[in-house]
Design an enzyme around this catalytic site. Sequence first.
Site, short mmCIF file in Angstrom:
data_model
loop_
_atom_site.label_atom_id
_atom_site.label_comp_id
_atom_site.label_asym_id
_atom_site.label_seq_id
_atom_site.Cartn_x
_atom_site.Cartn_y
_atom_site.Cartn_z
CG ASN A 1 3.26 -34.90 -2.69
OD1 ASN A 1 4.12 -35.09 -1.85
ND2 ASN A 1 3.41 -34.06 -3.71
CG ASP B 1 -5.63 -32.02 -4.42
OD1 ASP B 1 -5.27 -32.97 -5.15
OD2 ASP B 1 -5.84 -30.87 -4.84
CB ILE B 2 -3.31 -36.50 -4.54
CG1 ILE B 2 -2.35 -35.35 -4.82
CG2 ILE B 2 -4.22 -36.76 -5.73
CD1 ILE B 2 -1.37 -35.64 -5.95
CD GLN C 1 -25.38 -24.54 8.78
OE1 GLN C 1 -25.11 -25.73 8.79
NE2 GLN C 1 -24.58 -23.64 8.22
CB THR D 1 -24.11 -28.67 9.49
OG1 THR D 1 -23.46 -27.45 9.15
CG2 THR D 1 -23.31 -29.41 10.55
CG ASP E 1 -13.75 -24.85 8.37
OD1 ASP E 1 -13.39 -26.02 8.16
OD2 ASP E 1 -14.93 -24.47 8.28
CG LEU E 2 -7.56 -23.59 5.32
CD1 LEU E 2 -6.07 -23.60 5.03
CD2 LEU E 2 -8.22 -22.32 4.79
CE LYS E 3 -16.07 -27.23 5.65
NZ LYS E 3 -15.90 -25.87 6.17
CG LEU E 4 -6.25 -28.39 3.58
CD1 LEU E 4 -4.89 -28.63 4.23
CD2 LEU E 4 -6.14 -27.35 2.48
CE LYS F 1 -16.05 -21.51 10.54
NZ LYS F 1 -15.87 -21.75 9.08
NE ARG G 1 -25.08 -17.91 8.54
CZ ARG G 1 -25.54 -18.75 7.61
NH1 ARG G 1 -26.29 -18.30 6.63
NH2 ARG G 1 -25.26 -20.04 7.69
#
Length: 224
Positions: free
Chosen positions: A67, A64-65, A184, A115, A59-62, A32, A205
Amino acid sequence: MSNPVYLALDVPQLEAGKALVEKLKAHIGGVKLGLEFFCAHGHHGVHEIAHCGLPIFLDLKLHDIPNTVAGAMQSIHVLEPAIVTVHASGGRAMMEDAKAAAAEHTKVVAVTMLTSLDERDLKRTGVDGSAHDQVMRLADLAQEAGLDGIVCSGQEVGTVHKQWKDGFFVVPGLRPTGSSIGDQKRVVTPRQARNDGASVLVIGRPISKADDPVAAARAIEATL
């Protein structure tokens, strides 16, 4: 999937990261790469880690709007990621466009609730109710949007799996018995998460910071 453990490789040094993956690749199922890694090393870094021969989870966690997220998803086709994350809180249209723009063999999964958050944190952001309720709401939305699955803590994956039988569930924040939980808040063991229906176990970790990362990975692998 023979080994569901994906190593969370959020390290600043590319060569050290490659060396760690090479050392561990017989005992993990994938890697990851999160924001820290991607911002430091970009496409080049992803290609370098991919040369180790393991599936890549971006794991970019996009968020936004629609488009913009679709455009970002198209821009990473060349990296051939196995999994990419978007934020479920971006809404149904954003998730639909993200899935439509993803490469054919890329699973798109929605982050429900980090988390590192608990119910007090939720309330401070204006969300009422329990962490469980919030995860279930966003899981329903992700399923309606046609995504492959979600990211959730091990505390919720069992319930989500019961209602989304063919979903793909990524569980981070895992800690082997006796490990420090660090930052966490909602943690379970890798074995418990797997028993409850997790498809991918994200572990960082407890392996990467161990005195002997190979021994730590093998010990976790043995519990599965």
